[in-house]
Design an enzyme around this catalytic site. Structure first.
Site, mmCIF file in Angstrom:
data_model
loop_
_atom_site.group_PDB
_atom_site.id
_atom_site.type_symbol
_atom_site.label_atom_id
_atom_site.label_comp_id
_atom_site.label_asym_id
_atom_site.label_seq_id
_atom_site.Cartn_x
_atom_site.Cartn_y
_atom_site.Cartn_z
ATOM 1 N N ARG A 194 0.864 -1.185 0.000
ATOM 2 C CA ARG A 194 0.000 0.000 0.000
ATOM 3 C C ARG A 194 0.893 1.224 0.000
ATOM 4 N NH1 ARG A 194 -1.175 -3.407 4.178
ATOM 5 N NH2 ARG A 194 -0.180 -2.902 6.155
ATOM 6 N N PHE B 16 2.828 -5.046 16.111
ATOM 7 C CA PHE B 16 1.811 -4.669 15.129
ATOM 8 C C PHE B 16 2.395 -4.442 13.749
ATOM 9 C CE2 PHE B 16 0.195 -3.420 19.220
ATOM 10 C CZ PHE B 16 -1.114 -3.870 19.159
ATOM 11 N N CYS B 17 1.515 -4.481 12.764
ATOM 12 C CA CYS B 17 1.869 -4.184 11.387
ATOM 13 C C CYS B 17 2.517 -2.797 11.313
ATOM 14 C CB CYS B 17 0.601 -4.194 10.538
ATOM 15 S SG CYS B 17 0.795 -3.421 8.950
ATOM 16 N N PRO B 18 3.592 -2.557 10.607
ATOM 17 C CA PRO B 18 4.270 -3.520 9.744
ATOM 18 C C PRO B 18 5.439 -4.230 10.438
ATOM 19 C CG PRO B 18 5.143 -1.357 9.315
ATOM 20 C CD PRO B 18 4.176 -1.205 10.448
ATOM 21 N N ASP B 43 -0.786 -10.373 14.606
ATOM 22 C CA ASP B 43 -1.339 -9.232 13.867
ATOM 23 C C ASP B 43 -2.016 -9.722 12.581
ATOM 24 O OD1 ASP B 43 -1.520 -6.370 13.102
ATOM 25 O OD2 ASP B 43 -0.186 -7.070 11.523
#
Ligand code: FAD
Lengths: 381, 79
Positions: A194, B16-18, B43
């Site tokens: 993204r 968490f992402c990323p 996640d």
């Protein structure tokens, strides 16, 4: 002075260290706690203006103030870096080789550009993440007459994750004003699938980029640079050539943090998510960009963390009970076109929503250096 | 089926992402061709992102497995 007067040592004179020192001074009595800040900078630069200075949209002289002048009355600023942390003896040693004892230690040393991680970076790339780099880029942009610009970031994490897209929207405005937008191809590269970390904000920004004719390359993790051939290669096997490469440098925590055993090779300090203390030390904390917390590295983060920590320390020193915690709050206004912006609010549990952009948000962003120097840094908001 | 033994396991649970995907990419960069890298994550974004990245980068996705309270993604470095 009472015999049991405490001493808080704050290491770092950037956004986090300054806001915390000023807030703590407001909340506590100088007879109960002494506040000493160690830092290395002559001047304090308002980094968010880096998305405007390269275009001449802002005069850099309004983005800088002498560091010493930003501390409120009752705070001692010592212009010297800390080179050793000894948590077992509650002391730090500064570059002048003096040792200082503390009752509270707050590490706010931010991060650094680890360009050694990407050979050829200095030769190949420009950026807007420091004042010097922004002024250098301004000269390069003035000489630019059209061609191919590649914009992106060398790695994750970086300070202010939205800054690369904000810069892109300002660049489009600049090229239009100069009448060379149609002579310029803009390629935007991003490490994930993204254009921004948070999916709903990414969808919003991607649509705006497409409307502006930006060519997007997702999952482009910069692997190597070829300054002579003017090429940037991704780990995924893509190669882009460029006339101008604007790449946010790789970041890592400070070397002294790793060398003192406070963090691994990354240099980012692990702290308790809600209380910001380091390991089992309930008098040692890290705030701002220096931590490895899973939230944006932003001045706004430092601001919310400082509010929590200043209150906590002041209450402890006063003998009051304190039950609050920090919940990952961040709020930031990010530019989404030549004249518009959106404000994102988030916390650990709530991702931000990109709802609408507005001119008033852009105005908020535009004036944020004034608010920053006169109120936010001063600890009065 | 014989279980494939990972060369490297990254425990990114709670991150968490990323974060988890970046950890995986870091391990990939440090590893050598043939290495099997396994990542544990809680996640949900990573469950989608990591396989997509493995495919895009031309490596081999060995599998995505649901474990108790987390999932595991296993890849082989092929280039
Ligand atoms: C282009 C750009 C745009 C941005 N836009 C926004 C935005 O719109 N909103 C937002 O909220 N944030 C934004 N940010 C991010 C924000 O500027 C940073 O997150 C913020 O400065 C972090 O504050 P800090 O105090 O943790 O680190 P810093 O401000 O980097 O300060 C760290 C300080 O510690 C000092 N130091 C380091 N090592 C030592 C040592 N050993 N001893 C003593 N001192 C030491 C350094 O000299 C430095 O002065 C932006 C950043 C950039 C680059």
């Amino acid at each position: 002075m009472p015999l049991n007067r405490k001493r808080a040592i704050i290491v770092g004179d950037g956004a986090a260290g300054t806001i915390l020192a000023n807030k703590l001074r407001f909340h506590s009595d100088p007879s109960e706690i002494e506040i000493v800040v160690f830092g290395k900078s002559e001047n304090h630069y308002f980094k968010p203006d880096g998305v405007q200075i390269p275009f001449g949209f802002k005069d850099y002289r309004n983005s800088v103030k002498p560091t010493q002048s930003l501390f409120n009355y009752g705070i001692q600023f010592i212009k010297s870096g800390i080179k050793e942390f000894d948590l077992d003896n509650s002391t730090v040693k500064c570059e002048k080789d003096n040792t200082f004892r503390y009752d509270y230690l707050i590490i706010a040393t931010g991060d650094r550009f680890s360009t050694e991680d990407l050979p050829g970076y200095e030769k190949a790339a420009s950026h807007f993440y420091s004042l010097e780099a922004s002024l250098d880029l301004k000269r390069k942009l003035s000489a630019f007459r059209g061609g191919k610009i590649v914009i992106g970031q060398a790695s994750i994490p970086i300070q202010c994750p939205p800054a690369p897209y904000e810069f892109t929207f300002q660049l489009i405005q600049y090229l239009k004003l100069r009448g060379i937008r149609d002579k310029t191809e803009i390629h935007y590269v991003y490490p994930l699938n993204r254009v921004f970390t948070i999916p709903n904000v990414s969808d919003f920004v991607e649509k705006l980029m497409e409307e502006q004719g930006v060519i997007i390359h997702k999952m482009f993790n910069v692997d190597s640079l070829d300054p002579a051939g003017k090429k940037v290669n991704s780990l995924e096997g893509e190669t882009l050539d460029y006339d101008l490469l604007i790449l946010v440098p790789p970041h890592s925590g400070q070397k002294v943090i790793t060398e003192s055993g406070l963090a691994d090779q990354s240099g980012y300090i692990s702290v308790d998510r809600h209380h910001l203390n380091y390991k089992d030390y309930d008098n040692v904390f890290a705030i701002g960009d220096a931590t490895d917390l899973p939230i944006s590295k932003a001045g706004a983060t430092a601001h919310f963390q400082s509010e929590y920590l200043a209150n906590r320390i002041a209450n402890e020193v006063n003998g009051n009970a304190f039950f609050d915690s920090y919940n990952g709050e961040v709020a930031c206004t990010t530019i989404t076109s030549g004249t518009q912006a959106i404000t994102l609010f988030f916390s650990y549990d709530k991702p931000p929503r990109a709802n609408f952009q507005s001119k008033s948000d852009y105005f908020l962003k535009w004036t944020s250096s004034d608010t920053y120097f006169s109120a936010m840094l001063r600890g009065i908001m | 089926m014989e279980e494939i033994k990972p060369t490297r396991v990254i425990d990114a649970r709670g991150s968490f992402c990323p974060g988890p995907l970046m950890e995986m990419i870091k391990a990939y960069k440090q590893g050598k061709v043939g290495d099997v890298i396994s990542i544990y994550s809680t996640d949900t974004g990573t469950k989608k992102d990591a396989p997509e990245w493995i495919k895009k980068s031309g490596n081999e996705l060995i599998g995505v497995y649901d474990r108790k309270g987390y999932f595991e993604i296993v890849m082989r470095k092929t280039k």
